[in-house]
Motif scaffolding. Structure first.
Motif, PDB file in Angstrom:
ATOM      1  N   ASN A  47      12.429  -9.099  37.619  1.00 27.53           N
ATOM      2  CA  ASN A  47      12.007  -9.611  36.316  1.00 27.53           C
ATOM      3  C   ASN A  47      13.079  -9.227  35.299  1.00 27.53           C
ATOM      4  OD1 ASN A  47      10.823  -9.929  33.780  1.00 27.53           O
ATOM      5  ND2 ASN A  47       8.820  -9.215  34.439  1.00 27.53           N
ATOM      6  N   ILE A  48      13.849 -10.235  34.853  1.00 28.20           N
ATOM      7  CA  ILE A  48      14.976 -10.002  33.957  1.00 28.20           C
ATOM      8  C   ILE A  48      14.652 -10.599  32.594  1.00 28.20           C
ATOM      9  CG2 ILE A  48      17.455 -10.327  33.615  1.00 28.20           C
ATOM     10  CD1 ILE A  48      16.623  -8.652  36.137  1.00 28.20           C
ATOM     11  N   GLU A  49      14.818  -9.803  31.559  1.00 27.07           N
ATOM     12  CA  GLU A  49      14.439 -10.196  30.199  1.00 27.07           C
ATOM     13  C   GLU A  49      15.647 -10.101  29.284  1.00 27.07           C
ATOM     14  OE1 GLU A  49      11.587  -8.277  26.667  1.00 27.07           O
ATOM     15  OE2 GLU A  49      11.577  -7.416  28.676  1.00 27.07           O
ATOM     16  N   ALA A  50      15.724 -11.006  28.330  1.00 28.79           N
ATOM     17  CA  ALA A  50      16.634 -10.871  27.197  1.00 28.79           C
ATOM     18  C   ALA A  50      15.753 -10.764  25.964  1.00 28.79           C
ATOM     19  CB  ALA A  50      17.572 -12.060  27.078  1.00 28.79           C
ATOM     20  N   VAL A  51      16.043  -9.787  25.096  1.00 29.18           N
ATOM     21  CA  VAL A  51      15.181  -9.541  23.944  1.00 29.18           C
ATOM     22  C   VAL A  51      16.004  -9.274  22.691  1.00 29.18           C
ATOM     23  CG1 VAL A  51      14.955  -7.085  24.535  1.00 29.18           C
ATOM     24  CG2 VAL A  51      13.267  -8.145  23.037  1.00 29.18           C
ATOM     25  N   CYS A  52      15.534  -9.857  21.602  1.00 28.81           N
ATOM     26  CA  CYS A  52      16.063  -9.574  20.271  1.00 28.81           C
ATOM     27  C   CYS A  52      14.893  -9.058  19.448  1.00 28.81           C
ATOM     28  CB  CYS A  52      16.658 -10.829  19.646  1.00 28.81           C
ATOM     29  SG  CYS A  52      17.185 -10.565  17.936  1.00 28.81           S
ATOM     30  N   GLU A  53      15.057  -7.901  18.845  1.00 27.93           N
ATOM     31  CA  GLU A  53      13.984  -7.307  18.060  1.00 27.93           C
ATOM     32  C   GLU A  53      14.214  -7.466  16.567  1.00 27.93           C
ATOM     33  OE1 GLU A  53      12.050  -3.786  19.732  1.00 27.93           O
ATOM     34  OE2 GLU A  53      13.739  -3.706  21.131  1.00 27.93           O
TER      35      GLU A  53
ATOM     36  N   LYS B 223      10.072 -16.811  23.209  1.00 24.31           N
ATOM     37  CA  LYS B 223       9.022 -16.852  22.191  1.00 24.31           C
ATOM     38  C   LYS B 223       8.870 -15.471  21.572  1.00 24.31           C
ATOM     39  CE  LYS B 223       4.861 -15.708  24.829  1.00 24.31           C
ATOM     40  NZ  LYS B 223       3.474 -16.091  25.086  1.00 24.31           N
ATOM     41  N   VAL B 224       8.131 -15.402  20.488  1.00 17.62           N
ATOM     42  CA  VAL B 224       7.788 -14.129  19.853  1.00 17.62           C
ATOM     43  C   VAL B 224       6.600 -13.534  20.605  1.00 17.62           C
ATOM     44  CG1 VAL B 224       6.958 -13.030  17.730  1.00 17.62           C
ATOM     45  CG2 VAL B 224       8.661 -14.857  17.600  1.00 17.62           C
ATOM     46  N   TRP B 225       6.683 -12.239  20.851  1.00 19.53           N
ATOM     47  CA  TRP B 225       5.632 -11.502  21.539  1.00 19.53           C
ATOM     48  C   TRP B 225       5.006 -10.524  20.543  1.00 19.53           C
ATOM     49  CZ3 TRP B 225       4.397 -12.481  26.646  1.00 19.53           C
ATOM     50  CH2 TRP B 225       5.250 -13.358  27.315  1.00 19.53           C
ATOM     51  N   PRO B 226       4.038 -10.978  19.723  1.00 24.40           N
ATOM     52  CA  PRO B 226       3.477 -10.111  18.687  1.00 24.40           C
ATOM     53  C   PRO B 226       2.717  -8.907  19.249  1.00 24.40           C
ATOM     54  CG  PRO B 226       2.241 -12.155  18.832  1.00 24.40           C
ATOM     55  CD  PRO B 226       3.442 -12.310  19.721  1.00 24.40           C
ATOM     56  N   GLN B 227       2.305  -8.973  20.514  1.00 21.83           N
ATOM     57  CA  GLN B 227       1.620  -7.814  21.098  1.00 21.83           C
ATOM     58  C   GLN B 227       2.570  -6.624  21.249  1.00 21.83           C
ATOM     59  OE1 GLN B 227       2.257 -10.777  22.555  1.00 21.83           O
ATOM     60  NE2 GLN B 227       2.095 -10.677  24.783  1.00 21.83           N
ATOM     61  N   TYR B 228       3.888  -6.880  21.272  1.00 22.44           N
ATOM     62  CA  TYR B 228       4.873  -5.787  21.300  1.00 22.44           C
ATOM     63  C   TYR B 228       5.205  -5.377  19.871  1.00 22.44           C
ATOM     64  CZ  TYR B 228       5.295  -7.351  26.131  1.00 22.44           C
ATOM     65  OH  TYR B 228       5.035  -7.722  27.421  1.00 22.44           O
TER      66      TYR B 228
ATOM     67  N   ALA C  93      11.673 -12.796  23.056  1.00 20.00           N
ATOM     68  CA  ALA C  93      12.195 -12.557  24.397  1.00 20.00           C
ATOM     69  C   ALA C  93      11.931 -13.730  25.327  1.00 20.00           C
ATOM     70  CB  ALA C  93      11.565 -11.299  24.979  1.00 20.00           C
ATOM     71  N   ALA C  94      12.748 -13.774  26.387  1.00 17.47           N
ATOM     72  CA  ALA C  94      12.572 -14.706  27.499  1.00 17.47           C
ATOM     73  C   ALA C  94      12.636 -13.889  28.787  1.00 17.47           C
ATOM     74  CB  ALA C  94      13.669 -15.760  27.494  1.00 17.47           C
TER      75      ALA C  94
END
Length: 124
Positions: free
Chosen positions: A115-121, A94-99, A105-106
């Motif tokens: 805690n493993i994250e994948a993120v596209c900015e 989902k989109v994390w607008p607080q960042y 990210a998921a």
């Protein structure tokens, strides 16, 4: 700024199966195996997993790692791969607008509870 990162695992084969699955959609894979450790990357080993040192059976401590995804579909594929190997989902994609407005990210847990994250900015 970082050249490489290594985390400890209580069971290298189980963690290797997890990272083989979830890093493939992000364009990374095994690059080297050395002294019981496995190095992953796209061109060179930047992320390593290795055994918890010592004979006392102590557990690895939780870490948080965020891997860069080329686009949102890669984040989705990371999430799908993690679910397929039985990972606990902390947060589905989902989109994390607080960042910030385009932080997509998921978050999942690896076999050792990290805690493993994948993120596209990038924007959609």
């Amino acid at each position: 700024m970082l050249n490489h990162v290594e985390i400890q695992t209580t069971h290298v084969p189980a963690s290797a199966a997890f990272y083989d699955a979830v890093l493939a959609p992000l364009g990374a894979g095994r690059r080297i195996e050395h002294q019981g450790r496995i190095g992953y990357g796209d061109e060179r080993p930047e992320f390593w997993i290795g055994p918890v040192p010592g004979p006392d059976g102590s557990r690895a401590r939780e870490s948080h790692l965020a891997f860069t995804a080329s686009d949102r579909s890669a984040v989705d594929a990371f999430h799908t791969a993690a679910v397929a190997v039985g990972a606990e989902v902390l947060h589905p994609p989902k989109v994390w607008p607080q960042y910030h407005d385009t932080y997509y990210a998921a978050f999942v847990r690896d076999p050792d509870g990290n805690n493993i994250e994948a993120v596209c900015e990038r924007p959609e």
